[in-house]
Design a protein around this motif. Structure first.
Motif, PDB file in Angstrom:
ATOM      1  N   ALA A  92      22.748 134.486   1.548  1.00 37.81           N
ATOM      2  CA  ALA A  92      23.446 133.315   1.019  1.00 37.81           C
ATOM      3  C   ALA A  92      24.961 133.270   1.318  1.00 37.81           C
ATOM      4  O   ALA A  92      25.471 132.221   1.721  1.00 37.81           O
ATOM      5  N   PRO A  93      25.698 134.366   1.157  1.00 35.99           N
ATOM      6  CA  PRO A  93      27.148 134.265   1.377  1.00 35.99           C
ATOM      7  C   PRO A  93      27.531 133.921   2.824  1.00 35.99           C
ATOM      8  O   PRO A  93      28.666 133.537   3.081  1.00 35.99           O
ATOM      9  N   SER A  94      26.602 134.080   3.753  1.00 36.50           N
ATOM     10  CA  SER A  94      26.928 133.773   5.152  1.00 36.50           C
ATOM     11  C   SER A  94      26.766 132.288   5.464  1.00 36.50           C
ATOM     12  O   SER A  94      27.162 131.821   6.540  1.00 36.50           O
ATOM     13  N   ILE A  95      26.141 131.546   4.548  1.00 38.80           N
ATOM     14  CA  ILE A  95      25.787 130.152   4.850  1.00 38.80           C
ATOM     15  C   ILE A  95      27.007 129.283   5.153  1.00 38.80           C
ATOM     16  O   ILE A  95      27.038 128.582   6.174  1.00 38.80           O
ATOM     17  N   LEU A  96      28.016 129.341   4.297  1.00 39.82           N
ATOM     18  CA  LEU A  96      29.145 128.423   4.508  1.00 39.82           C
ATOM     19  C   LEU A  96      29.956 128.745   5.769  1.00 39.82           C
ATOM     20  O   LEU A  96      30.293 127.819   6.521  1.00 39.82           O
ATOM     21  N   PRO A  97      30.252 130.035   6.038  1.00 41.06           N
ATOM     22  CA  PRO A  97      30.915 130.312   7.324  1.00 41.06           C
ATOM     23  C   PRO A  97      30.081 129.833   8.521  1.00 41.06           C
ATOM     24  O   PRO A  97      30.621 129.309   9.497  1.00 41.06           O
ATOM     25  N   ALA A  98      28.761 129.994   8.426  1.00 40.73           N
ATOM     26  CA  ALA A  98      27.902 129.556   9.541  1.00 40.73           C
ATOM     27  C   ALA A  98      27.949 128.034   9.668  1.00 40.73           C
ATOM     28  O   ALA A  98      28.008 127.488  10.779  1.00 40.73           O
ATOM     29  N   ARG A  99      27.935 127.353   8.517  1.00 42.21           N
ATOM     30  CA  ARG A  99      27.965 125.884   8.567  1.00 42.21           C
ATOM     31  C   ARG A  99      29.281 125.401   9.185  1.00 42.21           C
ATOM     32  O   ARG A  99      29.306 124.452   9.966  1.00 42.21           O
ATOM     33  N   LYS A 100      30.351 126.093   8.824  1.00 43.34           N
ATOM     34  CA  LYS A 100      31.657 125.713   9.379  1.00 43.34           C
ATOM     35  C   LYS A 100      31.608 125.828  10.915  1.00 43.34           C
ATOM     36  O   LYS A 100      32.070 124.932  11.625  1.00 43.34           O
ATOM     37  N   MET A 101      31.032 126.935  11.378  1.00 40.69           N
ATOM     38  CA  MET A 101      30.944 127.141  12.831  1.00 40.69           C
ATOM     39  C   MET A 101      30.090 126.054  13.484  1.00 40.69           C
ATOM     40  O   MET A 101      30.502 125.423  14.458  1.00 40.69           O
ATOM     41  N   ILE A 102      28.909 125.803  12.942  1.00 34.40           N
ATOM     42  CA  ILE A 102      27.998 124.801  13.524  1.00 34.40           C
ATOM     43  C   ILE A 102      28.704 123.439  13.592  1.00 34.40           C
ATOM     44  O   ILE A 102      28.642 122.726  14.608  1.00 34.40           O
ATOM     45  N   ARG A 103      29.399 123.079  12.521  1.00 32.87           N
ATOM     46  CA  ARG A 103      30.045 121.764  12.468  1.00 32.87           C
ATOM     47  C   ARG A 103      31.189 121.629  13.468  1.00 32.87           C
ATOM     48  O   ARG A 103      31.633 120.527  13.758  1.00 32.87           O
ATOM     49  N   SER A 104      31.651 122.800  13.956  1.00 29.54           N
ATOM     50  CA  SER A 104      32.770 122.731  14.898  1.00 29.54           C
ATOM     51  C   SER A 104      32.287 122.671  16.349  1.00 29.54           C
ATOM     52  O   SER A 104      33.070 122.516  17.273  1.00 29.54           O
ATOM     53  N   LEU A 105      30.975 122.830  16.551  1.00 31.20           N
ATOM     54  CA  LEU A 105      30.464 122.943  17.922  1.00 31.20           C
ATOM     55  C   LEU A 105      29.851 121.643  18.438  1.00 31.20           C
ATOM     56  O   LEU A 105      29.482 120.763  17.660  1.00 31.20           O
ATOM     57  N   ASN A 106      29.734 121.596  19.773  1.00 26.96           N
ATOM     58  CA  ASN A 106      29.103 120.463  20.425  1.00 26.96           C
ATOM     59  C   ASN A 106      27.795 120.970  21.042  1.00 26.96           C
ATOM     60  O   ASN A 106      27.807 121.881  21.860  1.00 26.96           O
ATOM     61  N   LYS A 107      26.680 120.401  20.612  1.00 22.85           N
ATOM     62  CA  LYS A 107      25.376 120.935  21.037  1.00 22.85           C
ATOM     63  C   LYS A 107      25.214 120.910  22.565  1.00 22.85           C
ATOM     64  O   LYS A 107      24.806 121.888  23.187  1.00 22.85           O
ATOM     65  N   LYS A 108      25.572 119.767  23.168  1.00 22.86           N
ATOM     66  CA  LYS A 108      25.415 119.631  24.629  1.00 22.86           C
ATOM     67  C   LYS A 108      26.192 120.722  25.360  1.00 22.86           C
ATOM     68  O   LYS A 108      25.694 121.343  26.294  1.00 22.86           O
ATOM     69  N   GLU A 109      27.434 120.925  24.868  1.00 22.86           N
ATOM     70  CA  GLU A 109      28.280 121.937  25.497  1.00 22.86           C
ATOM     71  C   GLU A 109      27.662 123.327  25.327  1.00 22.86           C
ATOM     72  O   GLU A 109      27.716 124.168  26.226  1.00 22.86           O
ATOM     73  N   MET A 110      27.055 123.585  24.162  1.00 21.07           N
ATOM     74  CA  MET A 110      26.462 124.903  23.900  1.00 21.07           C
ATOM     75  C   MET A 110      25.220 125.148  24.760  1.00 21.07           C
ATOM     76  O   MET A 110      24.874 126.282  25.051  1.00 21.07           O
ATOM     77  N   GLU A 111      24.562 124.060  25.178  1.00 22.34           N
ATOM     78  CA  GLU A 111      23.422 124.237  26.083  1.00 22.34           C
ATOM     79  C   GLU A 111      23.913 124.876  27.384  1.00 22.34           C
ATOM     80  O   GLU A 111      23.290 125.775  27.929  1.00 22.34           O
ATOM     81  N   GLY A 112      25.080 124.414  27.830  1.00 21.53           N
ATOM     82  CA  GLY A 112      25.673 124.986  29.047  1.00 21.53           C
ATOM     83  C   GLY A 112      26.056 126.438  28.822  1.00 21.53           C
ATOM     84  O   GLY A 112      25.795 127.315  29.656  1.00 21.53           O
ATOM     85  N   LEU A 113      26.667 126.683  27.651  1.00 20.45           N
ATOM     86  CA  LEU A 113      27.096 128.057  27.342  1.00 20.45           C
ATOM     87  C   LEU A 113      25.886 128.994  27.273  1.00 20.45           C
ATOM     88  O   LEU A 113      25.913 130.103  27.804  1.00 20.45           O
ATOM     89  N   ALA A 114      24.794 128.523  26.641  1.00 16.25           N
ATOM     90  CA  ALA A 114      23.603 129.375  26.503  1.00 16.25           C
ATOM     91  C   ALA A 114      23.033 129.702  27.885  1.00 16.25           C
ATOM     92  O   ALA A 114      22.673 130.851  28.167  1.00 16.25           O
ATOM     93  N   ALA A 115      22.967 128.692  28.754  1.00 15.36           N
ATOM     94  CA  ALA A 115      22.422 128.931  30.097  1.00 15.36           C
ATOM     95  C   ALA A 115      23.282 129.961  30.818  1.00 15.36           C
ATOM     96  O   ALA A 115      22.784 130.862  31.499  1.00 15.36           O
ATOM     97  N   LYS A 116      24.574 129.849  30.610  1.00 16.46           N
ATOM     98  CA  LYS A 116      25.508 130.761  31.278  1.00 16.46           C
ATOM     99  C   LYS A 116      25.295 132.207  30.783  1.00 16.46           C
ATOM    100  O   LYS A 116      25.176 133.134  31.585  1.00 16.46           O
ATOM    101  N   VAL A 117      25.235 132.403  29.448  1.00 15.68           N
ATOM    102  CA  VAL A 117      25.138 133.787  28.957  1.00 15.68           C
ATOM    103  C   VAL A 117      23.779 134.420  29.266  1.00 15.68           C
ATOM    104  O   VAL A 117      23.686 135.632  29.429  1.00 15.68           O
ATOM    105  N   LEU A 118      22.759 133.593  29.370  1.00 17.83           N
ATOM    106  CA  LEU A 118      21.449 134.149  29.701  1.00 17.83           C
ATOM    107  C   LEU A 118      21.436 134.748  31.107  1.00 17.83           C
ATOM    108  O   LEU A 118      20.580 135.561  31.432  1.00 17.83           O
ATOM    109  N   ASP A 119      22.390 134.307  31.889  1.00 14.89           N
ATOM    110  CA  ASP A 119      22.459 134.785  33.260  1.00 14.89           C
ATOM    111  C   ASP A 119      23.372 136.017  33.392  1.00 14.89           C
ATOM    112  O   ASP A 119      23.539 136.549  34.477  1.00 14.89           O
TER     113      ASP A 119
END
Ligand code: PEP
Ligand code: MG
Length: 571
Positions: free
Chosen positions: A524-551
């Motif tokens: 439970a105590p991790s929920i709000l920091p995680a929500r803050k992070m999610i709300r600051s991100l752009n999903k489309k951009e993270m798709e690119g980042l995920a593809a990059k790190v998988l490589d």
């Protein structure tokens, strides 16, 4: 300074309270009969006050019948026969300590030998009261978490779940133990209760004295003994800053977990007991993504918890979550999670052995009792079920078939059960991630257990210090398996979550989001920091980042890549 493993974040400054049972040694000398009688009377008074204090503290926390135990203890303490026998012995020239010990021991054996269950159980009460009385006669401290009335940091070898559950957060500001690791029982409880904790801190018992000041930085595992005034001032400031940061996040409690470009995910909580639900609500948890039901079994002393006991616990959670989803993980016992009342087979590798769903399919009596309890409770909220440690399609089909049978039986008996119960599985064995495409056709959802998935993919025991360098949830090998599971779920219109510790890792969040993860489940105590992070991100951009790190080639490269990305973003 000592170093341990920070398992529940926070910085605390407080007095040491060592939770160790005193060693009872009877005195060699004694006073006059009058002095010994007085000593005994004083000890009785102190014991009376102690028990009353414990009872007062427990009001509202324990059920009425549990509170009655304290009344039974008081009755026992003031029993004229008990006190009379002790006084007689003292008058016969025995020391008050020897007299208390002798009369208590005699009573305990008398009651233990009785046929009647009720009297047999009273033996434990007499032992408890007698122990406390004897300690008070000898002037020894009886460690008792409920009697603490100043701010302290508990120092112990290890803590049991019931020790942790008794902690009053107004006084117990943190705990530090010699044993334990990130995923140990006490660590998980500490996070749920939001008590800052450092575990695996070798030498702390020997190095500390009761009542001394200590600083525990549970953001990085540093423990300072006998700190200087400057250190105390510095860490008090840091602690206040951390609390302020936490407080500032409270505005996010009712906010959706939605990205900058409008993609919504669910941030859920992991719980171990019904008590944890308070923290889930307080921190804005959108669901319970993992209810580790095995805690109920581990807390049970004599035998597997019966259907009624389980039903009550499960119902409490569902009702408290008020229509929000609760994912019940069926019994995940074995490995390092043992039971007092059940003998596991001797195996060279218990983590690879007879455990979790393997045990449940073998001991269907245990499994069916749990399924019935969950099904009955499901009438009171939105329940989902998942099976742990699924390795083969056949295991999933068997477990699901048993579930269906119990469901039908209950319906035939006229028992009300929930209507739309999703039946999913944990993906925590590489085989199930590799075969996710097949599993997704049968399971309603996946919840990826990255704690075990990492251990099995890297062949590195999650509890071993020696191979901890290999324990890499962000290794591209593990990420590849996570991607496989998410893609397979989506292909069949199912949802996929992560309930391992990595779900709350701020560095992992951008990757998991980019991979398309639907649900992040964490303490439970991790929920709000995680929500803050999610709300600051752009999903489309993270798709690119995920593809990059998988490589990338290594876990370090992955972490560095995301850290750089986040740093650049800050600028
Ligand atoms: C996991 O393996 O990631 C998990 C969530 O389950 P546990 O930590 O209880 O094994
Ligand atoms: Mg697991």
């Amino acid at each position: 300074m000592l170093k341990g493993i920070a398992v529940s974040s926070g910085i605390v400054v407080g007095k040491v309270y060592k939770l160790v049972q005193p060693e009872i040694v009877l005195r060699d000398t004694k006073g006059s009969v009058e002095e010994e009688l007085q000593r005994f009377k004083d000890a009785v008074n102190k014991t009376q006050t102690d028990i009353e204090k414990i009872k007062e503290r427990a009001q509202g926390k324990l059920k009425a019948e549990e509170l009655e135990i304290f009344d039974a203890h008081l009755t026992m303490l003031n029993d004229p026969e008990y006190q009379g026998q002790i006084e007689e012995m003292i008058k016969g020239d025995q020391g008050s300590d020897a007299a208390v010990k002798c009369v208590t021991d005699n009573m305990v054996s008398l009651f233990s030998s009785m046929e009647d269950e009720y009297f047999k159980e009273r033996a434990a009460d007499i032992r408890d009261v007698g122990h406390r009385l004897l300690c008070n006669v000898l002037g020894l401290k009886v460690p008792d978490l409920t009697t603490i009335d100043e701010k302290v940091v508990i120092v112990a070898s290890d803590l049991t779940p019931s020790d942790t559950a008794q902690m009053d957060k107004n006084y117990i500001v943190g705990f530090c133990t010699e044993e334990g690791g990130r995923t140990s029982h006490s660590a998980i409880m500490a996070r749920s209760l939001e008590i800052p904790a450092v575990v695996g801190c070798r030498g702390v018992l020997e190095a500390t004295k009761d009542g001394e000041m200590m600083i525990m930085d549970a953001t990085n595992g540093d423990v300072f003994l006998e700190p200087t005034a400057e250190q105390i001032a510095d860490y008090t400031k840091r602690s206040e800053a951390l609390l302020a940061e936490k407080e500032a996040l409270r505005v996010l409690v009712d906010q959706p977990s939605i990205t900058q470009d409008g993609h919504r995910v669910e941030i859920a909580a992991n719980i171990g007991t019904p008590k944890d639900v308070d923290g889930v609500i307080k921190n804005g948890g959108e669901a319970v993504g993992l209810y580790r039901t095995e805690f109920l079994y581990m807390d049970s002393k004599e035998d597997f918890p019966d259907e009624e006991t389980q039903y009550e616990a499960y119902k409490t959670v569902l009702e408290a979550m008020n229509g929000r989803r609760v994912v019940f993980r069926t019994l995940d016992i074995g490995g390092d999670k043992k039971l007092n009342y059940f003998e596991f087979p001797q195996e060279l590798n218990p983590f690879l052995g007879y455990r979790a769903v393997r045990l449940c399919l073998d001991r269907q009596d245990i499994f069916r009792t749990q399924l019935r309890a969950i099904l009955r409770a499901s009438a009171y909220g939105k329940a989902a079920i998942m099976f742990p440690m699924i390795a083969t399609i056949s295991e999933f089909k068997q477990a699901k078939a048993i579930y269906e049978q119990e469901r039908e039986k209950l319906i035939a008996e006229g028992v009300k059960v929930g209507e739309h119960i999703e039946v999913g599985m944990m993906v925590e064995i590489p085989a199930s991630a590799i075969m996710a495409d097949k599993f997704a056709q049968y399971a309603d959802f996946f919840s990826i257990g990255t704690n075990d998935l990492t251990q099995y993919t890297m062949a590195a025991d999650r509890g071993s210090k020696e191979v901890s360098y290999l324990y890499q949830p962000l290794n591209p090998a593990v990420l590849t398996l996570i991607k496989k599971a998410i893609d397979a779920a989506h292909k069949y219109g199912k949802w996929c979550g992560v309930c391992g510790e990595v779900a709350s890792d701020i560095i992992a969040a951008p990757i998991l989001l980019g991979l398309g993860l639907d649900e992040f489940s964490m303490t439970a105590p991790s929920i709000l920091p995680a929500r803050k992070m999610i709300r600051s991100l752009n999903k489309k951009e993270m798709e690119g980042l995920a593809a990059k790190v998988l490589d990338l080639e290594t876990a370090d490269e992955v972490r560095e890549y995301v850290e750089n990305y986040l740093e650049k973003r800050e600028k």
